[in-house]
Design a protein around this motif. Structure first.
Motif, mmCIF file in Angstrom:
data_model
loop_
_atom_site.group_PDB
_atom_site.id
_atom_site.type_symbol
_atom_site.label_atom_id
_atom_site.label_comp_id
_atom_site.label_asym_id
_atom_site.label_seq_id
_atom_site.Cartn_x
_atom_site.Cartn_y
_atom_site.Cartn_z
ATOM 1 N N ASP A 74 -0.781 -3.360 -3.028
ATOM 2 C CA ASP A 74 -1.803 -2.399 -3.444
ATOM 3 C C ASP A 74 -3.106 -3.169 -3.665
ATOM 4 O OD1 ASP A 74 -3.300 -0.346 -4.371
ATOM 5 O OD2 ASP A 74 -2.183 -0.030 -6.227
ATOM 6 N N TYR A 88 4.436 0.565 -2.787
ATOM 7 C CA TYR A 88 3.304 -0.323 -3.022
ATOM 8 C C TYR A 88 3.590 -1.148 -4.270
ATOM 9 C CZ TYR A 88 0.445 2.115 0.436
ATOM 10 O OH TYR A 88 -0.049 2.637 1.602
ATOM 11 N N GLU A 93 1.803 3.605 6.624
ATOM 12 C CA GLU A 93 2.340 4.664 5.770
ATOM 13 C C GLU A 93 2.714 5.908 6.571
ATOM 14 O OE1 GLU A 93 1.057 7.270 1.812
ATOM 15 O OE2 GLU A 93 -0.154 5.559 2.491
ATOM 16 N N GLY A 113 -2.843 -0.260 6.246
ATOM 17 C CA GLY A 113 -1.874 0.305 5.306
ATOM 18 C C GLY A 113 -1.631 1.783 5.548
#
Length: 413
Positions: A277, A320, A308, A304
């Motif tokens: 994250d 995350y 996802e 990211g």
């Protein structure tokens, strides 16, 4: 799961000016509605409609186009308020925030405008659309896309589509509701993904996507833009316009390739994916001047998001984790020390003597954090005892409402 499919419109010499004029007209009217909303304190959509709907109809907009214009303005102010609450425009009293709050939201002439099924209809076999314009309904407007995109449109398109003009080319961006694969509730482990600039992505399975080629490409593009901007001739400006967004498209293509590789490996091995994250990392770190351009060109959020949505489509669990100390902690013994990171590529534990590539070490730490987060977040499958169940029934359960707001790109980017 909602995804978007972009198709390119191929209008003829008569259709193209009508569609472009329609887009400019609705955005011009949206700017007027935005001014009215600003002067009246940004009222709700129903109240704003009382002040603007009749004027929009009189200016030549259809009923649906007028409704969409009003709703787009309301969504623009909703997005502005959300950015202010989140602190994206700075603190109260800052120059950027005062500037955003002191004037109405502005829509560019080529900004996206929504069309629903009453204003836009698709003919998939003929690859044409019928679209409303201020000059009347236009039929048999051709569009082009890949075979896969056409199949997705035919099977999953739902709701509205956005019309947008970019560099003189018209596009339709359609929303598609694609079903998600059944989620894997019992992954055999997790693949830790360490994101970086020198190496775009390094996984705990041994896959490493080197960023050397991409970084060199970006440097070449920066140098070419600098030369053309310095030259400043008409041909130089024309070449700059032709090369606009070329670097962004190249980086997005590389991120698609990397994300597909990672998700495919996780799906084949029955494992989940653990990502760092990195929210707010650009505001937290302090770098030298020559390091700022690579940091702000780093598209870690895009990579990211690609991982996802591909993981959701494949049913791969994704978590995350906090990236703190993943580059300083030894993945073999757990000893954490700043001196363990010898340089950018080398990790040498001061306690147990393990030596490995620094990104490999970080990816192993991330996969363990991901497994711990997944285990802690899973619901218990053990049935409750009668006493516990009776006690739990007496306790009111909180309700968490979910609010989904569609954001529009407004103002000057």
């Amino acid at each position: 799961m909602k995804i978007v499919v972009q198709v390119k419109l191929m209008p003829d010499a008569v259709q193209a000016p009508a569609i472009s004029a329609t887009l400019r007209t609705v955005n011009d009217r949206a700017n007027w509605v935005s001014t009215v909303a600003f002067e009246h304190g940004v009222p709700r959509e129903y109240e704003l409609r009382k002040h603007t709907y009749a004027e929009l109809k009189a200016s030549g907009l259809g009923a649906q186009a007028a409704q969409h214009t009003i709703r787009k303005v309301c969504d623009g102010y909703t997005t502005l308020r959300a950015n202010i609450r989140a602190g994206n425009l700075g603190r109260a009293g800052s120059k950027r925030r005062v500037k955003a709050e002191s004037k109405p939201v502005v829509f560019r002439p080529q900004a996206a405008h929504p069309f629903d099924d009453r204003c836009l209809s698709w003919q998939y076999d003929a690859q044409t659309v019928s679209i409303w314009t201020t000059s009347g309904r236009l039929k048999n407007v051709r569009f082009v896309c890949s075979a896969g995109a056409l199949k997705t449109l035919r099977e999953y398109r739902r709701g509205e589509s956005d019309l947008i003009e970019r560099d003189g080319v018209l596009y339709l961006i359609a929303v598609c509701e694609v079903p998600e694969a059944p989620a894997n509730e019992n992954p055999s482990g997790f693949i830790g993904v360490d994101l970086g600039i020198v190496n775009v992505a390094t996984t705990s399975t041994g896959y490493r996507a080197a960023g050397r080629g991409l970084n060199r490409y970006r440097k070449r593009q920066i140098e070419l833009r600098r030369k053309l901007q310095t030259k400043g001739t008409k041909s130089a400006r024309r070449l700059l316009k032709q090369r606009a967004r070329k670097e962004a498209r190249h980086a997005a293509n590389i991120n698609h390739i990397i994300s597909k590789k990672i998700v495919t490996t996780a799906e084949r091995t029955g494992r989940g994916i653990a990502l760092e994250d990195l929210t707010g990392i650009r505001d937290r770190v302090r770098l030298r001047k020559d390091q700022r351009t690579p940091l702000h060109s780093w598209s870690f959020h895009q990579l990211g998001s690609f991982i996802e949505y591909k993981a959701r489509r494949a049913g791969v669990p994704l978590v995350y984790v906090d990236p703190a100390y993943t580059s300083r902690q030894c993945s073999a013994c757990g000893y954490t020390d700043r001196k363990n990171r010898v340089d950018q590529a080398t990790f040498a534990c001061r306690a147990c003597g393990v030596t490995m590539h620094a990104d490999d070490n970080a990816s192993h730490n991330i996969d363990r954090k991901g497994e711990a987060a997944w285990t802690a977040g899973r619901e218990s499958r053990v049935p409750a005892t009668p006493e516990v169940a009776k006690t739990e029934e007496a306790i009111p359960q909180p309700v968490a409402p979910y609010l989904q707001a569609r954001s529009f790109r407004t103002g000057q980017s």
